[in-house]
Every structure is written in C-alpha cells, then in structure tokens.
Design an enzyme around this catalytic site. Structure first.
Site, PDB file in Angstrom:
ATOM      1  N   ARG A  15       0.839  -1.191   0.000  1.00  0.00           N
ATOM      2  CA  ARG A  15       0.000   0.000   0.000  1.00  0.00           C
ATOM      3  C   ARG A  15       0.881   1.251   0.000  1.00  0.00           C
ATOM      4  NH1 ARG A  15      -3.722  -1.445   5.096  1.00  0.00           N
ATOM      5  NH2 ARG A  15      -1.765  -2.463   5.693  1.00  0.00           N
ATOM      6  N   LYS A  75       1.477   1.843   7.248  1.00  0.00           N
ATOM      7  CA  LYS A  75       1.707   1.005   8.423  1.00  0.00           C
ATOM      8  C   LYS A  75       2.628   1.686   9.420  1.00  0.00           C
ATOM      9  CE  LYS A  75       0.417  -2.306   9.556  1.00  0.00           C
ATOM     10  NZ  LYS A  75      -0.754  -2.474  10.462  1.00  0.00           N
ATOM     11  N   GLU A 118      -5.941   5.090  13.557  1.00  0.00           N
ATOM     12  CA  GLU A 118      -6.912   4.240  14.246  1.00  0.00           C
ATOM     13  C   GLU A 118      -7.582   4.894  15.443  1.00  0.00           C
ATOM     14  OE1 GLU A 118      -2.940   3.169  16.217  1.00  0.00           O
ATOM     15  OE2 GLU A 118      -3.654   3.637  14.189  1.00  0.00           O
ATOM     16  N   SER A 134     -10.731  -2.098   8.235  1.00  0.00           N
ATOM     17  CA  SER A 134     -11.455  -3.125   8.986  1.00  0.00           C
ATOM     18  C   SER A 134     -12.394  -3.889   8.059  1.00  0.00           C
ATOM     19  CB  SER A 134     -12.259  -2.488  10.120  1.00  0.00           C
ATOM     20  OG  SER A 134     -11.397  -1.918  11.079  1.00  0.00           O
ATOM     21  N   SER A 220     -22.397 -11.378  24.268  1.00  0.00           N
ATOM     22  CA  SER A 220     -21.083 -11.899  24.639  1.00  0.00           C
ATOM     23  C   SER A 220     -20.880 -11.924  26.148  1.00  0.00           C
ATOM     24  CB  SER A 220     -19.988 -11.053  23.986  1.00  0.00           C
ATOM     25  OG  SER A 220     -18.710 -11.594  24.258  1.00  0.00           O
ATOM     26  N   LEU A 240     -12.416  -4.765  19.250  1.00  0.00           N
ATOM     27  CA  LEU A 240     -11.610  -3.547  19.239  1.00  0.00           C
ATOM     28  C   LEU A 240     -11.996  -2.652  20.402  1.00  0.00           C
ATOM     29  CD1 LEU A 240      -9.639  -1.563  17.746  1.00  0.00           C
ATOM     30  CD2 LEU A 240     -11.691  -0.611  16.665  1.00  0.00           C
ATOM     31  N   ALA A 268      -7.636  -8.888  15.321  1.00  0.00           N
ATOM     32  CA  ALA A 268      -7.231  -7.959  16.379  1.00  0.00           C
ATOM     33  C   ALA A 268      -5.743  -8.019  16.688  1.00  0.00           C
ATOM     34  CB  ALA A 268      -8.034  -8.247  17.650  1.00  0.00           C
ATOM     35  N   ILE A 269      -4.975  -8.778  15.930  1.00  0.00           N
ATOM     36  CA  ILE A 269      -3.554  -8.961  16.230  1.00  0.00           C
ATOM     37  C   ILE A 269      -2.783  -7.651  16.167  1.00  0.00           C
ATOM     38  CG2 ILE A 269      -2.842  -9.511  13.854  1.00  0.00           C
ATOM     39  CD1 ILE A 269      -1.639 -11.238  17.129  1.00  0.00           C
ATOM     40  N   ASP A 270      -3.233  -6.687  15.351  1.00  0.00           N
ATOM     41  CA  ASP A 270      -2.573  -5.376  15.312  1.00  0.00           C
ATOM     42  C   ASP A 270      -2.572  -4.712  16.680  1.00  0.00           C
ATOM     43  OD1 ASP A 270      -1.650  -5.090  12.710  1.00  0.00           O
ATOM     44  OD2 ASP A 270      -3.581  -4.385  11.961  1.00  0.00           O
ATOM     45  N   VAL A 298      -1.758 -12.441  10.627  1.00  0.00           N
ATOM     46  CA  VAL A 298      -0.973 -11.477   9.851  1.00  0.00           C
ATOM     47  C   VAL A 298      -1.334 -10.064  10.294  1.00  0.00           C
ATOM     48  CG1 VAL A 298      -0.521 -10.573   7.535  1.00  0.00           C
ATOM     49  CG2 VAL A 298      -0.741 -13.042   7.903  1.00  0.00           C
ATOM     50  N   MET A 301      -3.019  -7.548   7.129  1.00  0.00           N
ATOM     51  CA  MET A 301      -3.842  -8.319   6.207  1.00  0.00           C
ATOM     52  C   MET A 301      -4.209  -7.548   4.938  1.00  0.00           C
ATOM     53  SD  MET A 301      -6.379 -10.385   8.783  1.00  0.00           S
ATOM     54  CE  MET A 301      -7.391 -10.987   7.443  1.00  0.00           C
TER      55      MET A 301
END
Length: 362
Positions: A15, A75, A118, A134, A220, A240, A268-270, A298, A301
């Site tokens: 990107r 990024k 974000e 997202s 949940s 998030l 959510a790994i970021d 990843v 993604m």
C-alpha cells in the site's frame, strides 16, 4: 507545506500513503509533495503518474525523513524508520502503539508528533480511518480462514459452505463492528453457519435486521464465548477497544478444546490479539499450529490486496491530510476534536490517555 510519502518497508506491504489523485489535490493547492521512487509501483502507479500529479520523485527515504514537515504512511514505522523522524515533524499513519511500547518509546525519543489513523474519530464517535481497512480485513478473514481449513495448511478439510447433504462449517465471530460485520457477510455469502457475539445489544439488533434471521446473534459473556468457541470450525477475532490492547477473550485452554484442524483468524492482532495463543505473523509465513488449531495472525492483512486497500484508505484519509496541510498541524488539531483524538504522541510524550494507559500496563 512539504509532505513526504515514503515507500512502505514492512513485509509484503504494497500500500502507499497517497495515490497520484491525492497528490494532485495537494499540489494544486500549492503544497509540495515528495514521493519515494517506486513507492506504488507494485499496485500499478509508475513514478511518471506521480510526476504528472506534481510530485517530486526522490531516490530513497532519507530526503523525506530529513525535510518533510508531514509524512504520510500506511503502516506503523519499522525500527529503522523510527530513527529518521525528528522534532517539528508530523507522522500520520496507523500506529497501534498499545501493542508495541518499544516503538512508542522510539517515537517519543524522536520528538515527532504522531497522529494515528486508528484513533481519529468522527462526530458519531466512530473511527473513519480504521473503518475501510477493517472492512477489507473482515472480508479477507473469511478467505484466509477458508484456506486454513484446507488439508494442506493442517486444517480439518472442511468446506465453509458444505455441499448438498453435508453440513456447512460453523463460523464464530467475536465482535460485531466493521470487521466482524464484513466477516459475517462474507461467511454467510459462502453458505457457512455464522454466529456473531458482541456486548452491544443495539449492535446485535442492527446486525439481525441487516443480515437477516440466518445470522445467529449472541450476547457476549464468558460462558457464551466458551460455548461457541468450542463449536467453531473457524473463529474470527474482531474485537476492538480504540487505542487499547485488544481484550484477551479466548484462553489457551479453550483453544485446546476446539476441534482438531479448526482455524483461528485474529484480526485484532494489530492491537495485540484477542486469543491467548495468537502471535503476529507475516504474509511470507502467515500460519502456524498451536494446540492442534491453525492460526492466521498477519498484522497487515489488507496489504495482500494493496490496490483496493490503498484507494479505500485514501478516500478516508485525504480530507484529514488536506486539513493538516491547509491549516497547519497545531491549528488543525486545535480546531478539530476528532483529529485531536488521533494525536498519540506530541512534544516527547504519549498524550492519548487510552494509549498511554495501555503501554503502562504492559
């Protein structure tokens, strides 16, 4: 204002911060834009397209890091990039500092003002610069999850939508936000049986109305999470908390209790991941086995579909870039509370309270 666009150097990240169209919007208003050579070559934009838009092409990132007043990236900065920033400069990009306190320390030391995509908000409290990626990540999570269920990757060999006479896979999605909704839509389109868990009853009601009765919506709680995680063929982590570390919702013991060959895609790994067994991976080596379950974690993604992602991101970021360039950084932030919410680091300090607390807790 002098604006710089370096080439992204994260693993398989294609990107780019600004497209030629975005560059033209800036240069036509009298701003100067520097773009690193071949910054967007991989997605079909030659340097000549940027030159035609009024940009200056530079051979490497040094000129950008040394001279630019505003640096636009996609990024989070990589370790080698953090040393290039300096006081009086502003960085506008995804940061995800809650998951990387070392990078936060490096940016604080540099003196740069760091504005995170974000945590920028809109008038409704939504996250307009996170939303497009997202959406991409949510859709991709189902593609990636379907691949993880194939035998070659260690999966159970289950087709998401099944076939006539054979039941479809169970897809469980933690979080009903933009990523979770996009994942649900894709999974339902493939014929999977889909359950979304969320703590917001209004959001669950909205999903029920929009996506229909074939979607199973569940409030949940710890017990409900465990119940549905153990049933899942494919688990999508899409929770998030803006600016904060993702909550750990699924324990190692629960992962161990999942069906052998099932799969987890942790979007959510970021922000650190929402599954205890999740750890960051790259596009070069995207999956690993843990407790008999295939994990795909990843951290970039949307970089795999860089063309679509770049346009979607630019559509969202350009108005803010123009505001920063036209008004100046301090004036733009002072005049716009939503943009001010994006400021994570300023004057050698972490100034975003949620981010600061998340870093302190690690």
């Amino acid at each position: 204002m002098l604006i710089g666009v370096p080439k992204e150097i994260k693993n398989n990240e294609y990107r780019v911060g600004l497209t030629p169209n975005s560059v033209f919007e800036l240069t036509s208003r009298g701003h100067r834009v520097m773009v690193e050579r071949k910054a967007a070559w991989a997605i079909g934009f030659d340097d000549s397209a940027y030159e035609a838009a009024g940009a200056e092409i530079v051979a490497g990132p040094d000129a950008i890091f040394n001279e630019a007043e505003l640096i636009i990236k996609v990024k989070e900065p990589q370790p080698g990039e953090c040393t290039g920033f300096h006081e009086g400069q502003t960085l506008f990009t995804y940061l995800h500092l809650a998951a990387d306190p070392q990078m936060a320390k490096a940016l604080v030391k540099s003196g740069v003002t760091a504005i995170a995509y974000e945590t920028v908000t809109d008038s409704n409290g939504h996250l307009p610069l996170l939303a497009p990626m997202s959406e991409v990540a949510g859709r991709m999570s189902i593609q990636a999850g379907a691949r993880c269920l194939e035998m070659e990757t260690g999966g159970s060999g289950k087709l998401l939508g099944g076939v006539a006479g054979v039941e479809a896979a169970q897809v469980v999605i933690l979080g009903g936000g933009m990523a979770g909704t996009s994942a649900a839509r894709m999974a339902m389109g493939l014929g999977a049986r889909v359950t979304v868990l969320d703590i917001s009853l209004p959001r669950l009601a909205e999903l029920d109305q929009v996506l229909g009765a074939s979607l199973n919506t569940v409030y949940s709680t710890r017990q409900n999470i465990e119940k549905y995680v153990l049933r899942a063929d494919l688990l999508i982590g899409a929770v998030l908390v803006p600016g904060a570390h993702a909550p750990n919702l699924v324990s190692r013991e629960q992962v161990a209790g999942m069906k052998r060959g099932s799969a987890i895609v942790d979007i959510a790994i970021d922000q650190g991941g929402c599954v205890a067994t999740s750890r960051p991976t790259s596009h070069d080596n995207p999956t690993y086995m843990e407790e008999g379950v295939v994990h795909y974690c990843v951290t970039n993604m949307p970089g795999a579909v860089a063309g679509t992602s770049t346009f979607a991101l630019n559509n969202a970021t350009l108005p803010f870039v123009l505001k920063l360039a036209e008004q100046g950084i301090d004036e733009a932030v002072a005049a716009d509370e939503n943009l001010a919410n994006g400021v994570n680091i300023k004057a050698g300090k972490v100034v975003h309270e949620v981010v600061r607390q998340a870093i302190a807790d690690m």
